[in-house]
Design a protein around this motif. Sequence first.
Motif, mmCIF file in Angstrom:
data_model
loop_
_atom_site.group_PDB
_atom_site.id
_atom_site.type_symbol
_atom_site.label_atom_id
_atom_site.label_comp_id
_atom_site.label_asym_id
_atom_site.label_seq_id
_atom_site.Cartn_x
_atom_site.Cartn_y
_atom_site.Cartn_z
ATOM 1 N N ALA A 276 0.829 -1.207 0.000
ATOM 2 C CA ALA A 276 0.000 0.000 0.000
ATOM 3 C C ALA A 276 0.864 1.258 0.000
ATOM 4 O O ALA A 276 0.566 2.224 -0.710
ATOM 5 C CB ALA A 276 -0.933 -0.007 1.210
ATOM 6 N N ASN B 217 2.345 1.971 -3.362
ATOM 7 C CA ASN B 217 1.335 2.386 -4.333
ATOM 8 C C ASN B 217 0.913 3.845 -4.144
ATOM 9 O O ASN B 217 0.224 4.392 -5.000
ATOM 10 C CB ASN B 217 0.100 1.480 -4.259
ATOM 11 C CG ASN B 217 0.351 0.131 -4.884
ATOM 12 O OD1 ASN B 217 1.152 -0.001 -5.806
ATOM 13 N ND2 ASN B 217 -0.319 -0.884 -4.386
ATOM 14 N N LEU B 218 1.322 4.461 -3.032
ATOM 15 C CA LEU B 218 1.012 5.873 -2.797
ATOM 16 C C LEU B 218 1.794 6.745 -3.773
ATOM 17 O O LEU B 218 2.854 6.356 -4.272
ATOM 18 C CB LEU B 218 1.388 6.275 -1.366
ATOM 19 C CG LEU B 218 0.594 5.663 -0.227
ATOM 20 C CD1 LEU B 218 1.216 6.067 1.109
ATOM 21 C CD2 LEU B 218 -0.864 6.063 -0.284
ATOM 22 N N THR B 219 1.288 7.942 -4.012
ATOM 23 C CA THR B 219 2.027 8.888 -4.840
ATOM 24 C C THR B 219 3.310 9.294 -4.104
ATOM 25 O O THR B 219 3.374 9.199 -2.875
ATOM 26 C CB THR B 219 1.184 10.158 -5.108
ATOM 27 O OG1 THR B 219 0.928 10.814 -3.866
ATOM 28 C CG2 THR B 219 -0.128 9.820 -5.806
ATOM 29 N N ARG C 144 2.658 11.678 -1.211
ATOM 30 C CA ARG C 144 2.090 11.061 -0.018
ATOM 31 C C ARG C 144 3.143 10.249 0.723
ATOM 32 O O ARG C 144 3.180 10.257 1.949
ATOM 33 C CB ARG C 144 0.895 10.193 -0.393
ATOM 34 C CG ARG C 144 -0.324 11.027 -0.749
ATOM 35 C CD ARG C 144 -1.510 10.163 -1.082
ATOM 36 N NE ARG C 144 -2.694 10.998 -1.244
ATOM 37 C CZ ARG C 144 -3.625 10.788 -2.146
ATOM 38 N NH1 ARG C 144 -3.533 9.760 -2.962
ATOM 39 N NH2 ARG C 144 -4.663 11.590 -2.219
ATOM 40 N N GLN C 145 3.996 9.556 -0.002
ATOM 41 C CA GLN C 145 5.087 8.820 0.646
ATOM 42 C C GLN C 145 5.983 9.794 1.405
ATOM 43 O O GLN C 145 6.380 9.541 2.545
ATOM 44 C CB GLN C 145 5.918 8.058 -0.395
ATOM 45 C CG GLN C 145 5.199 6.888 -1.012
ATOM 46 C CD GLN C 145 6.045 6.173 -2.047
ATOM 47 O OE1 GLN C 145 7.247 6.429 -2.189
ATOM 48 N NE2 GLN C 145 5.427 5.269 -2.786
ATOM 49 N N ARG D 159 -4.572 4.652 7.378
ATOM 50 C CA ARG D 159 -4.537 5.708 6.350
ATOM 51 C C ARG D 159 -3.733 5.260 5.139
ATOM 52 O O ARG D 159 -4.109 5.537 4.001
ATOM 53 C CB ARG D 159 -3.914 6.979 6.911
ATOM 54 C CG ARG D 159 -4.789 7.723 7.872
ATOM 55 C CD ARG D 159 -4.155 9.060 8.174
ATOM 56 N NE ARG D 159 -4.629 9.560 9.450
ATOM 57 C CZ ARG D 159 -4.139 10.624 10.032
ATOM 58 N NH1 ARG D 159 -3.159 11.296 9.497
ATOM 59 N NH2 ARG D 159 -4.624 11.020 11.192
ATOM 60 N N ILE D 160 -2.611 4.600 5.388
ATOM 61 C CA ILE D 160 -1.768 4.128 4.284
ATOM 62 C C ILE D 160 -2.551 3.089 3.461
ATOM 63 O O ILE D 160 -2.567 3.163 2.228
ATOM 64 C CB ILE D 160 -0.449 3.535 4.810
ATOM 65 C CG1 ILE D 160 0.409 4.651 5.410
ATOM 66 C CG2 ILE D 160 0.312 2.826 3.696
ATOM 67 C CD1 ILE D 160 1.642 4.153 6.168
ATOM 68 N N LEU D 161 -3.199 2.170 4.138
ATOM 69 C CA LEU D 161 -3.975 1.138 3.436
ATOM 70 C C LEU D 161 -5.122 1.758 2.642
ATOM 71 O O LEU D 161 -5.529 1.209 1.611
ATOM 72 C CB LEU D 161 -4.498 0.087 4.413
ATOM 73 C CG LEU D 161 -3.425 -0.770 5.083
ATOM 74 C CD1 LEU D 161 -4.067 -1.716 6.110
ATOM 75 C CD2 LEU D 161 -2.627 -1.568 4.074
ATOM 76 N N ALA D 162 -5.638 2.902 3.110
ATOM 77 C CA ALA D 162 -6.725 3.586 2.407
ATOM 78 C C ALA D 162 -6.218 4.472 1.262
ATOM 79 O O ALA D 162 -7.013 5.060 0.539
ATOM 80 C CB ALA D 162 -7.530 4.422 3.391
ATOM 81 N N GLY D 163 -4.886 4.578 1.132
ATOM 82 C CA GLY D 163 -4.308 5.373 0.049
ATOM 83 C C GLY D 163 -4.264 6.860 0.333
ATOM 84 O O GLY D 163 -4.165 7.663 -0.595
ATOM 85 N N LYS D 164 -4.324 7.239 1.596
ATOM 86 C CA LYS D 164 -4.316 8.646 1.969
ATOM 87 C C LYS D 164 -2.932 9.064 2.460
ATOM 88 O O LYS D 164 -2.151 8.254 2.919
ATOM 89 C CB LYS D 164 -5.337 8.906 3.073
ATOM 90 C CG LYS D 164 -6.765 8.665 2.633
ATOM 91 C CD LYS D 164 -7.732 8.995 3.702
ATOM 92 C CE LYS D 164 -9.155 8.798 3.202
ATOM 93 N NZ LYS D 164 -10.142 9.143 4.218
#
Length: 68
Positions: free
Chosen positions: A23, A26-28, A31-32, A58-63
Amino acid sequence: PAAIELPVELVEAFDCDPDLAAAFHNLTPGRQRSYAINLNSAKTSATRTARIVKFRDRILAGKGANEL
């Protein structure tokens, strides 16, 4: 783009939790970077570990770290 320096505690969390690692990667990049900055600002390892636990959902949700 500059490489993002991840704290050791986050790398160890990735080793123990492959879903978290996938996850996060996969973040932008922005965000990372928001997580890396937030975690690297902690003075102690215990604080970084507590923040990783707090940020997991939050990480798993892509935020990002600063998103609600």
